[in-house]
Scaffold this active site. Sequence first.
Site, PDB file in Angstrom:
ATOM      1  N   ASP A   1      39.799  71.281  34.860  1.00  0.00           N
ATOM      2  CA  ASP A   1      39.236  72.622  34.736  1.00  0.00           C
ATOM      3  C   ASP A   1      38.923  72.920  33.279  1.00  0.00           C
ATOM      4  OD1 ASP A   1      39.625  72.978  37.424  1.00  0.00           O
ATOM      5  OD2 ASP A   1      41.081  74.602  37.246  1.00  0.00           O
TER       6      ASP A   1
ATOM      7  N   LYS B   1      33.035  76.346  41.314  1.00  0.00           N
ATOM      8  CA  LYS B   1      33.685  76.911  42.493  1.00  0.00           C
ATOM      9  C   LYS B   1      32.873  78.051  43.097  1.00  0.00           C
ATOM     10  CE  LYS B   1      38.439  76.010  40.878  1.00  0.00           C
ATOM     11  NZ  LYS B   1      38.856  75.069  41.945  1.00  0.00           N
TER      12      LYS B   1
ATOM     13  N   GLY C   1      47.669  77.143  39.522  1.00  0.00           N
ATOM     14  CA  GLY C   1      48.036  78.064  38.459  1.00  0.00           C
ATOM     15  C   GLY C   1      49.514  78.274  38.264  1.00  0.00           C
TER      16      GLY C   1
ATOM     17  N   ARG D   1      52.221  64.938  51.460  1.00  0.00           N
ATOM     18  CA  ARG D   1      53.092  64.277  52.444  1.00  0.00           C
ATOM     19  C   ARG D   1      52.727  64.699  53.870  1.00  0.00           C
ATOM     20  NH1 ARG D   1      57.539  61.496  50.661  1.00  0.00           N
ATOM     21  NH2 ARG D   1      58.199  61.786  48.484  1.00  0.00           N
TER      22      ARG D   1
ATOM     23  N   GLY E   1      49.349  72.620  40.501  1.00  0.00           N
ATOM     24  CA  GLY E   1      50.650  72.510  39.846  1.00  0.00           C
ATOM     25  C   GLY E   1      50.876  71.238  39.073  1.00  0.00           C
TER      26      GLY E   1
ATOM     27  N   GLY F   1      44.219  71.731  36.605  1.00  0.00           N
ATOM     28  CA  GLY F   1      43.650  73.012  36.224  1.00  0.00           C
ATOM     29  C   GLY F   1      44.273  73.556  34.962  1.00  0.00           C
ATOM     30  N   SER F   2      45.231  74.461  35.146  1.00  0.00           N
ATOM     31  CA  SER F   2      45.864  75.127  34.010  1.00  0.00           C
ATOM     32  C   SER F   2      46.752  74.194  33.209  1.00  0.00           C
ATOM     33  CB  SER F   2      46.694  76.308  34.530  1.00  0.00           C
ATOM     34  OG  SER F   2      45.973  77.067  35.477  1.00  0.00           O
TER      35      SER F   2
END
Length: 299
Positions: free
Chosen positions: A29, A86, A158, A170, A219, A240-241
């Site tokens: 991102d 997005k 996030g 999983r 995450g 992302g973050s």
Amino acid sequence: MDPAGNPATGTARVKRGMAEMLKGGVIMDVVTPEQARIAEGAGAVAVMALERVPADIRAQGGVSRMSDPDMIEGIIAAVTIPVMAKVRIGHFVEAQILQTLGVDYIDESEVLTPADYAHHIDKWNFTVPFVCGATNLGEALRRISEGAAMIRSKGEAGTGDVSNATTHMRAIGGEIRRLTSMSEDELFVAAKELQAPYELVAEVARAGKLPVTLFTAGGIATPADAAMMMQLGAEGVFVGSGIFKSGAPEHRAAAIVKATTFFDDPDVLAKVSRGLGEAMVGINVDEIAVGHRLAQRGW
């Protein structure tokens, strides 16, 4: 080639092939052209152009929409690698705009505020390949039946907490393995339970995998996170973050790329995990009220 001898564009085979080209890589991102150049220099296979990373979307609240076209075009101009952007779930006009802008992939994303709680975009109507999130096999197959060319296990964007990413990966892998041991009559029952077309369910049972590329997201903040998700069956990683909300983003970005490539080599993983500065503080998924969790968006 089509029957007239022209290059095939926009077909499922072409769009899935474009997604296959990203296998084994990291998609990052970015919110500025400079971040996009850092990501490209670190070895990212693509960048996701957006105005706010998921951590900021979560912190600031409000309605999140497609990014400004000028911002997206600025990032397209800044790099040579593919650029994704997005759109809100169900917002087919945002998708039409992104296709006109010339993005390489469109992510129908739960990170943005859904535009339609009953319908996802009919992705067969577009020539640009779509990426969609899923928390389980049924959700993944429904998105594929709508025309998605890549699936990403959702995780909880996030947060910097990888637990939901592992749970969803999983779940998808376990459900695929369950299908491979079923007889044909059992597959009809499974298709009903999964709320997915029988033909897709049977295809997954025969192949032992999805018919499209499967990435992971949500995450992932460290090289170890990326490597674990690859060992769990992901074919690539969205971050992302976790990069630009952490210390030393250039080093962290390069380290996550290397960890994704050498995901099964602990010696390399130990080496690239050194000296990265502080990872994003993040938030535990368990601390987020169920109604505020992004992964539950979509069906």
